[in-house]
Design a protein around this motif. Structure first.
Motif, short mmCIF file in Angstrom:
data_model
loop_
_atom_site.label_atom_id
_atom_site.label_comp_id
_atom_site.label_asym_id
_atom_site.label_seq_id
_atom_site.Cartn_x
_atom_site.Cartn_y
_atom_site.Cartn_z
N LYS A 81 0.84 -1.20 0.00
CA LYS A 81 0.00 0.00 0.00
C LYS A 81 0.88 1.25 0.00
CE LYS A 81 -4.10 1.94 0.68
NZ LYS A 81 -5.15 1.92 -0.28
N THR A 86 -0.13 -3.18 -6.31
CA THR A 86 -1.23 -4.07 -5.93
C THR A 86 -0.80 -5.51 -5.77
OG1 THR A 86 -1.79 -4.35 -8.26
CG2 THR A 86 -2.98 -2.65 -7.04
N GLN A 87 0.39 -5.84 -6.30
CA GLN A 87 0.86 -7.22 -6.22
C GLN A 87 2.38 -7.22 -6.06
OE1 GLN A 87 -0.42 -9.53 -9.56
NE2 GLN A 87 0.29 -11.44 -8.71
#
Length: 142
Positions: A81, A86-87
């Motif tokens: 974050k 996101t990955q």
């Protein structure tokens, strides 16, 4: 269920606990009504952003009552974050983002509030956060 009770560890998204898997089967097999847990969990995690993965430790007593402890969000999620990704990386040698030492310190402060980290020096928690960042492919820059 045995006369001793049971201990169940789950990671549930904040505000999204439902009697569907993984919560329903994990608690149903111990004789606990999952809907009761879900209502209380969702109420206690309402202040979190939806979708935040929250580790939870559920202590089930022999009479099928339960208590649960909510821990701070998962370290890898906090790191990703902060890095805006996101990955994580497929391989830790492939960086996907970066965070500053200030981010590391702030994440360590969040993690230090868990019972698990009581009495652990902040330097050790910071080191753990840096190691987790490397494992998900996020580099730490000064």
């Amino acid at each position: 269920m045995s006369a001793k009770g049971a201990l169940v560890k789950l990671v549930v998204e904040a505000g999204k606990a439902a009697p569907a898997p993984p919560v329903g089967p994990a608690l149903g097999s111990k004789g606990v009504k999952a809907i009761d847990f879900c209502k209380e969990f969702n109420a206690r995690t309402a202040h979190y952003e939806p979708g935040v993965p929250i580790p939870c430790l559920i202590k089930i007593k022999p009479d099928r009552t339960f208590q649960f402890e909510i821990k701070s969000p998962v370290t890898s999620w906090l790191i990703m974050k902060a890095a805006g990704v996101t990955q994580g990386a497929g391989k830790s040698s492939e960086p996907v983002g970066s965070i500053s030492l200030k981010h590391v310190w702030e994440i360590a402060k969040i993690k230090s509030k868990d019972d698990r980290h009581k009495g652990v020096p902040m330097q050790a928690i910071v080191g753990s956060v840096i190691s987790t960042a490397a494992a998900v492919g996020v580099t730490v820059v000064p």
